[in-house]
Motif scaffolding. Structure first.
Motif, PDB file in Angstrom:
ATOM      1  N   ASP A 118     -91.104 -47.568  43.766  1.00 40.15           N
ATOM      2  CA  ASP A 118     -90.845 -46.535  42.762  1.00 40.15           C
ATOM      3  C   ASP A 118     -90.141 -47.286  41.638  1.00 40.15           C
ATOM      4  N   LEU A 120     -88.992 -46.690  38.687  1.00 38.56           N
ATOM      5  CA  LEU A 120     -87.786 -46.114  38.090  1.00 38.56           C
ATOM      6  C   LEU A 120     -87.553 -44.747  38.720  1.00 38.56           C
ATOM      7  N   SER A 123     -85.694 -41.001  36.798  1.00 31.10           N
ATOM      8  CA  SER A 123     -85.874 -41.312  35.363  1.00 31.10           C
ATOM      9  C   SER A 123     -85.568 -40.115  34.452  1.00 31.10           C
ATOM     10  N   TYR A 240     -74.300 -33.977  43.986  1.00 29.28           N
ATOM     11  CA  TYR A 240     -75.743 -34.138  43.746  1.00 29.28           C
ATOM     12  C   TYR A 240     -75.952 -34.706  42.352  1.00 29.28           C
ATOM     13  N   SER A 243     -80.636 -38.340  41.139  1.00 32.31           N
ATOM     14  CA  SER A 243     -81.382 -39.608  41.299  1.00 32.31           C
ATOM     15  C   SER A 243     -81.216 -39.999  42.755  1.00 32.31           C
ATOM     16  N   MET A 244     -82.324 -40.120  43.477  1.00 26.64           N
ATOM     17  CA  MET A 244     -82.211 -40.430  44.905  1.00 26.64           C
ATOM     18  C   MET A 244     -81.432 -41.716  45.137  1.00 26.64           C
ATOM     19  N   PHE A 258     -77.799 -36.590  52.761  1.00 25.92           N
ATOM     20  CA  PHE A 258     -78.675 -36.306  51.612  1.00 25.92           C
ATOM     21  C   PHE A 258     -79.882 -35.516  52.123  1.00 25.92           C
ATOM     22  N   TYR A 260     -83.488 -33.394  51.021  1.00 24.28           N
ATOM     23  CA  TYR A 260     -84.467 -32.788  50.120  1.00 24.28           C
ATOM     24  C   TYR A 260     -85.433 -31.971  50.989  1.00 24.28           C
ATOM     25  N   LYS A 270     -90.289 -32.855  48.003  1.00 27.18           N
ATOM     26  CA  LYS A 270     -90.687 -33.534  46.756  1.00 27.18           C
ATOM     27  C   LYS A 270     -90.786 -35.039  46.936  1.00 27.18           C
ATOM     28  N   GLU A 276     -90.166 -43.938  48.658  1.00 29.06           N
ATOM     29  CA  GLU A 276     -88.813 -43.355  48.553  1.00 29.06           C
ATOM     30  C   GLU A 276     -88.243 -43.157  49.961  1.00 29.06           C
TER      31      GLU A 276
HETATM   32  P1  AHG Z   1     -88.545 -40.018  40.176  1.00 22.40           P
HETATM   33  O1  AHG Z   1     -87.668 -40.063  38.961  1.00 22.40           O
HETATM   34  O2  AHG Z   1     -88.928 -41.375  40.686  1.00 22.40           O
HETATM   35  O3  AHG Z   1     -89.712 -39.096  40.014  1.00 22.40           O
HETATM   36  O4  AHG Z   1     -87.678 -39.402  41.387  1.00 22.40           O
HETATM   37  C1  AHG Z   1     -86.936 -38.284  41.153  1.00 22.40           C
HETATM   38  C2  AHG Z   1     -86.582 -37.681  42.492  1.00 22.40           C
HETATM   39  C3  AHG Z   1     -85.355 -38.314  43.133  1.00 22.40           C
HETATM   40  O5  AHG Z   1     -84.837 -39.389  42.412  1.00 22.40           O
HETATM   41  C4  AHG Z   1     -84.347 -37.192  43.177  1.00 22.40           C
HETATM   42  O6  AHG Z   1     -83.666 -37.189  44.403  1.00 22.40           O
HETATM   43  C5  AHG Z   1     -85.194 -35.953  43.014  1.00 22.40           C
HETATM   44  O7  AHG Z   1     -86.309 -36.322  42.259  1.00 22.40           O
HETATM   45  C6  AHG Z   1     -84.457 -34.878  42.287  1.00 22.40           C
HETATM   46  O8  AHG Z   1     -85.335 -33.746  42.297  1.00 22.40           O
HETATM   47  P2  AHG Z   1     -84.812 -32.328  41.736  1.00 22.40           P
HETATM   48  O9  AHG Z   1     -84.635 -32.522  40.262  1.00 22.40           O
HETATM   49  O10 AHG Z   1     -85.905 -31.377  42.117  1.00 22.40           O
HETATM   50  O11 AHG Z   1     -83.511 -32.034  42.464  1.00 22.40           O
END
Ligand code: AHG
Ligand code: MN
Ligand code: MN
Length: 329
Positions: A118, A120, A123, A240, A243-244, A258, A260, A270, A276
């Motif tokens: 991944d 970025l 982002s 929260y 960003s993961m 953590f 999701y 997601k 990831e």
């Molecule tokens: P990316 O920017 O690579 O698409 O990943 C975004 C992911 C991850 O980083 C984060 O934990 C999650 O999206 C947040 O999602 P929500 O905004 O739905 O909480």
């Protein structure tokens, strides 16, 4: 002479020492990780200069995820491919930003590994200067596995042998596991090298912190809602970032869980399995934590069937994952 606090050890020299643990290793890892090190230093520089070079903001295109691409997603993707493309032991690259794998060479021509990434992560946080990162997984392709790059990567004979992330935060942190525990490096900009700052990082077994996007609570399955009610009564705090990489890094260092979850519009959640959930799960487990795919058991026991599939994620301190799991079964 084992590393002690007063030894200066770079990522490069550390991986060379680690190579000795892998009988028969032929310097493959070092070669791949040095490319990832170069790529992430370059991406970090772009992220820091984003406003200055005005690469913040969105492109008109959408990626395979149907998500609005940020300019830096695409730039980061190109940087990683240009650094990894020269490594003669890599057969294929899988990126969040591209529908199909980039095939570099066949197994017979020396393509022994695939790198999944991944480029970025997080982002959408870029233009507000919140921590974003790069996540990667190194997969050793099953010997003699034939077929399309997709099924060479997805076949159970192919094994994840290393995983890591780089967090472009207040400092640039590189966290890595090659299956012998988790090590942490920080980029020393004055010498341009990732310097080892922590060996064998272990996640605390418990911590009353949960990390979840509670805005979606009405769309979570009942078990997650019951867990949250319990946690509220039990005095948990919520952290929260969105960003993961940043949320997982905090969880790794401070403990907590953590999550999701699946939602009614996204029954598989997601987060993407290959670049990831899978690498982050290896890191968390190597640091003594747990990672489960909601009520489907250990995440790394689940075999993905497509490159960009999503999966529910509950990972972190063992006691904290146990608490969530109790409400999901
Ligand atoms: P990316 O920017 O690579 O698409 O990943 C975004 C992911 C991850 O980083 C984060 O934990 C999650 O999206 C947040 O999602 P929500 O905004 O739905 O909480
Ligand atoms: Mn991501
Ligand atoms: Mn991303």
């Amino acid at each position: 002479m084992p590393w002690t606090d007063d030894n200066l050890m770079s990522l490069q020299s550390h991986v060379l020492v680690e190579e000795r643990h892998h009988p028969g290793a032929t310097g493959d890892f070092t070669w791949i990780l040095s490319a990832i090190s170069l790529a992430t230093k370059t991406i970090g520089n772009k992220v820091r200069r984003a406003r200055i070079e005005d690469v913040i903001g969105e492109l008109s295109e959408h990626n395979v995820q149907g998500e609005q691409q940020q300019k830096l997603d695409v730039i980061s993707n190109e940087i990683i491919k240009s650094c990894l493309g020269s490594r003669a032991n890599i057969g294929a690259l899988v990126s969040e930003e591209e529908e199909t794998p980039t095939v570099l060479r066949s197994h017979d021509d020396g393509g022994r590994y695939a790198v999944l990434f991944d480029p970025l992560d997080g982002s959408s946080n870029l233009d507000v200067s919140v921590g974003v990162g790069t996540i990667f997984s190194v997969v050793r392709l099953g010997d003699g596995v034939k077929g399309t790059p997709e099924n060479m990567i997805l076949t159970p004979e192919s094994k994840q042998v290393a995983a890591g992330y780089v967090l472009y935060g207040s400092s640039t942190v590189f966290v890595l596991t090659t299956g012998q525990g988790v090590d942490m490096f920080v980029l020393d900009h004055s010498i341009g090298a990732f310097v080892l700052v922590k060996r064998d990082l272990m996640i605390p077994t418990s911590q009353k912190i949960y990390s979840i996007n509670e805005a979606y609570v009405d769309r979570f399955p009942a078990g997650y809602r019951s867990y949250l009610e319990w946690a509220h009564e039990d005095g948990y705090s919520s952290r929260y970032i969105g960003s993961m990489v940043a949320d997982i890094h905090r969880t790794l260092l401070k403990g907590g869980v953590f999550i999701y979850p699946p939602t009614d519009d996204r029954p598989e959640g997601k987060l993407r399995y290959l670049y990831e959930a899978m690498p982050m799960s290896m890191i968390i487990e190597q640091a003594g934590g747990r990672s489960i795919a909601g009520n489907q058991g250990r995440l790394l026991d689940i075999k993905p069937t497509s490159l960009h599939e999503r999966i529910p994620v509950v990972m972190g301190s063992t006691d904290e994952v146990d608490h969530v799991e109790r409400f999901l079964s």
